[in-house]
Design an enzyme around this catalytic site. Structure first.
Site, PDB file in Angstrom:
ATOM      1  N   ASP A  92      -5.234 -68.588 -58.954  1.00 17.00           N
ATOM      2  CA  ASP A  92      -6.403 -67.743 -58.719  1.00 17.00           C
ATOM      3  C   ASP A  92      -7.403 -68.365 -57.765  1.00 17.00           C
ATOM      4  O   ASP A  92      -7.389 -69.565 -57.496  1.00 17.00           O
ATOM      5  CB  ASP A  92      -7.082 -67.397 -60.042  1.00 17.00           C
ATOM      6  CG  ASP A  92      -7.520 -68.636 -60.829  1.00 17.00           C
ATOM      7  OD1 ASP A  92      -6.798 -69.661 -60.788  1.00 17.00           O
ATOM      8  OD2 ASP A  92      -8.583 -68.573 -61.488  1.00 17.00           O
ATOM      9  N   GLU A 149      -7.259 -69.783 -63.876  1.00 24.48           N
ATOM     10  CA  GLU A 149      -7.757 -71.109 -64.257  1.00 24.48           C
ATOM     11  C   GLU A 149      -9.266 -71.192 -64.144  1.00 24.48           C
ATOM     12  O   GLU A 149      -9.910 -71.889 -64.918  1.00 24.48           O
ATOM     13  CB  GLU A 149      -7.111 -72.181 -63.382  1.00 24.48           C
ATOM     14  CG  GLU A 149      -7.366 -73.612 -63.836  1.00 24.48           C
ATOM     15  CD  GLU A 149      -8.733 -74.166 -63.420  1.00 24.48           C
ATOM     16  OE1 GLU A 149      -9.330 -74.935 -64.191  1.00 24.48           O
ATOM     17  OE2 GLU A 149      -9.212 -73.803 -62.323  1.00 24.48           O
TER      18      GLU A 149
END
Length: 408
Positions: A92, A149
């Site tokens: 991400d 994350e």
């Protein structure tokens, strides 16, 4: 040419193999950089990962684990050992505006790969390509492409979605680029690598009124100012000097900026606490409640602390950390591996995986003096380290699940 390339050691067979893929990995990394996505929204990224894994020739691909997570399996030449080792990369991006002007800058307003997860994903794809083509190991490699994350606890979501029940690895490893380390270097230690990250919200309730008549009010702004100062005494006076803790109040909201003569009735502060041990974490939580309530009471107000434990500390298990150190030294040489690296007060949700499985979290040098640090609007991943990171991933698999000498 990356400065360390000529120093790659005899165990750098994987590096030599993957170095030939450098242009492809660079192209993929830059494509991902141009198309950043937030946690649990990595649909484009996950699709490109799946497409790349199919090209690599992996044995199995599993999608939508922990919402947008992807897991690939690669079987070695033999599986007699029954071993499984996991390798994790995060996918991400961040909600920030990129200020770079190169060709692969973000095409999505307000989103940016400002932490190098695009590089982490590309490195694990490089390892997948090498491992699928060579299969010089006895067991199964489990490649985990994790969403969310950056504050979404994507690792926890994958675990709750049955990650380790479906793929029962004996150990799991991850690595993160580190701009403060030179390319060709690796950092690890046999204990804490990243701190626990907790969110604190302090709500102060007073009595609003006219700014010209403060004696008729209980000013929550004044109370907040005293609390901001007082909570810093917790680390300096309640936490042992040989332990580590950070308390940062990072935001304060009180009143209306347009109402310059109105004292508000409430104020809210938001911040973070970083610690390494549950004992210190609990101590800080208790003292925050005591200090905030006490200061507010002394000034005629009240304070409520909401303490949220977001990410636990990332703590390597000693055996796996020592093993990862040996793999790194075999690849780049003893002098380029820091096996007692200082931990960071930043946080990482790989910690959830280390609470369930033994493993280690490594740092991969990618910058050096003067490099732009993580979460900076001008940050970019250094593509020169892609082959090395991929080779380090591959080494963890090959040396963690070695073939017997008589295997062809």
């Amino acid at each position: 040419m990356m400065p360390h390339t000529s120093r790659i050691r005899a165990h750098g067979r994987a590096f030599a193999h993957i170095a030939a893929l450098h242009p492809e990995l660079t192209a993929l990394r830059r494509e991902l950089h141009a198309h950043p996505e937030l946690g649990f929204e990595e649909h484009y990224t996950a699709r490109r990962v799946v497409e790349s894994l199919k090209v690599c020739g992996v044995d199995e691909i599993h999608t939508q684990i922990g919402k947008t997570g992807v897991v690939a399996l690669i079987h070695g030449r033999r599986r007699d050992s029954g071993r499984m080792i996991g390798l994790r990369a995060d996918m991400d991006a961040l909600p920030m505006t990129e200020l770079n002007d190169f060709a692969w800058k973000s095409t999505r307003a307000g989103l940016m790969h400002g932490c190098g997860h695009d590089g982490h994903t590309a490195m694990l794809i490089g390892a997948a390509r090498y491992l699928a083509e060579t299969r010089r190991f006895d067991g199964t490699a489990v490649l985990i492409f994790q969403p969310g994350e950056e504050g979404f606890a994507g690792a926890k979501a994958m675990i709750e979605d049955g990650l380790f029940e479906r793929f029962p690895v004996q150990s799991v490893y991850a690595m993160h680029n580190w701009p403060q380390m030179r390319p060709g270097t690796v950092g690890v230690n046999p204990g804490p690598m990243m701190a626990a990250a907790d969110r604190i919200t302090i709500e102060v309730t007073g009595k609003g009124g006219h700014g010209a008549h403060p004696y008729l009010t209980v000013d929550p702004v004044l109370v907040s100012a005293h609390i901001i100062t007082a909570v810093q005494s917790i680390v300096s006076r309640n936490v042992r000097a040989i332990d580590n803790a950070v308390i940062s109040l990072c935001s304060m909201q009180a009143g209306d900026p347009g109402a310059f003569s109105v004292l508000p009735g409430k104020a809210t502060m938001v911040g973070t606490v970083r610690t390494f041990s549950p004992e210190i974490q609990s101590l800080v939580e208790r003292r925050l409640n005591e200090v905030c309530s006490g200061v507010a009471l002394g000034l005629g107000a009240s304070a409520h602390v909401r303490y949220e434990r977001i990410y636990p500390a990332t703590i390597n298990t000693p055996d796996e950390a020592r093993f990862a150190t040996r793999v790194a030294r075999d690849l780049v040489g003893d002098e380029h591996v820091d096996s007692e690296m200082d931990p960071s007060m930043g946080a990482e949700d790989f910690s959830f995986m280390l609470q369930v499985k033994p493993g280690a979290y490594l740092r991969l040098g990618q910058g050096g003096e003067g490099s732009c640090f993580l979460h900076n609007s001008r940050y970019d991943f250094n593509d020169e380290v892609l082959p090395l990171g991929a080779a380090l991933h591959a080494g963890l698999i090959e040396q963690g699940m070695p073939l017997s000498d008589d295997t062809p």
